[in-house]
Design a protein around this motif. Structure first.
Motif: not given
Ligand code: GDP
Ligand code: MN
Length: 336
Positions: A61-65, A93-95, A130-137, A139-143
């Motif tokens: 499957p694919y997850v697009l964010l 937003k907070e991520h 984007m860099c901060r999101f990919n570093s730490g957030f 893998y925390r997305q609900e999907l």
């Protein structure tokens, strides 16, 4: 009248759609694509190649964010490219946005300084988000909670070879946590203080780091200084439970608190790489030598028998592996 003449090919000429492959097992895995609506054509290009070279057989499957809602048009074109499940997520937003505790005066002064030094994306806040999101957030997305392994895919990349086996199962069966195709040096201007914080973290948390780690990939002097080697994170096949584990979570929080994603321009590539090299055993890092891959301006092209075995179409003479700016020799040296 003036309507154009178009002849429809009769159904009898068509072969059945993709054959349905019988797979004895599958990993708990997904593709992850962080993109903007404006990335539609680039991500369709990447995804089409991935389907043709790999996923039409394996059906992951694919997850697009996205930090903004995907348009209906975007969802329609992406979903049409695969038989597999596709989900579209909106990042909270907070991520994503610059956290309120960041001193904006200091951050904007840093951005201006980097623009003057001609650092790529040096003046960009969205790139830092984007860099901060990919570093730490991510893998925390609900999907993504239901998945363990992921394959990160970016717009406008190339996959040169057939991938006739399941890399996720290889990761799972061999207890790998991080797979890459290209490694290289980071620009020093983007990470002036990163390593001093990593060193302080190591000193405070010696118990989190296994003895057979891959520090020698990161440092040529036993950890004193960072040689700036990192895995190029636009391609990753990796284990999200590893990012979710105590070691990496603590490191990310520690680094995030220092503010360097905004006061400097820390990339997710060095941050992931440092995490992978410190918290995994070196055998848990995997070089996907047989996956021909290009993200501008570099490519990994399988050599010798691997090129023919994988039916690659890249020019074998165009291969980043042992160019002077590559770090693959330091990965090799871990196992000598
Ligand atoms: P580069 O590879 O370092 O030059 O950076 P890219 O422009 O390719 O960005 C890295 C990834 O993040 C790609 O998958 C982009 O589509 C995605 N990306 C970058 N900026 C944004 C943004 O502001 N919003 C969203 N949704 N995705 C972004
Ligand atoms: Mn990119």
């Amino acid at each position: 009248s003036g309507s154009p003449y178009r002849e429809t090919i009769p159904d009898q000429y068509y072969k059945p759609a993709d054959p349905v492959y019988t797979l004895d097992r599958k990993a708990n895995a997904t593709f992850v694509m962080l993109v903007r609506n404006s990335d539609l054509s680039g991500i369709m290009s990447s995804m089409k190649q991935l389907e043709d070279r790999f996923n039409r057989k394996f059906n992951y499957p694919y997850v697009l964010l996205n930090d903004e809602p995907f348009t209906e048009e975007f969802k329609k074109y992406i979903s049409a490219l695969t038989h597999a499940d596709v989900e579209f997520g909106l990042i909270p937003k907070e991520h994503w946005v610059q956290p309120p505790w960041i001193d904006e005066k200091k951050a904007s002064a840093a951005r201006e300084g980097m623009v003057n030094q001609n650092v790529i994306y040096g003046g960009s806040v969205p790139y830092r988000n984007m860099c901060r999101f990919n570093s730490g957030f991510f893998y925390r997305q609900e999907l993504l909670q239901k998945y363990r392994y992921y394959w990160r895919v970016e717009p406008d990349v190339k996959f040169f070879c057939d991938i006739d086996y399941d890399p996720f199962l290889v990761m799972q069966d061999q207890q790998k946590v991080y797979g890459f195709t290209i490694s290289l040096f980071e620009y020093p201007e983007t990470i002036p203080t990163l390593w001093q914080h990593v060193r302080a973290f190591i000193k405070e948390n010696p118990g989190l780091i296994p003895v057979d780690n891959a520090m020698a990939f990161l440092s040529d002097d036993g950890g004193e200084s960072y040689n700036r080697c990192h895995f190029w994170s636009n391609f990753e096949i990796a284990d999200m439970d590893f990012w979710r584990s105590e070691g990496y979570s603590k490191l990310f929080d520690y680094l995030d608190e220092k503010g360097g994603f905004y006061y400097e321009r820390w990339g997710d590539a060095p941050v992931h790489s440092i995490g992978a090299a410190l918290f995994a055993r070196k055998e848990q890092l995997h070089f996907f030598d047989d996956i021909g891959y290009r993200h501008e301006p570099f490519q990994h092209c399988p050599q010798g028998d691997l090129h023919s075995k994988s039916k690659c179409w890249c020019d074998p003479g165009q291969n980043f592996d042992y160019e002077w700016y590559s770090c693959l020799n330091k990965y090799d040296a871990l196992f000598k």
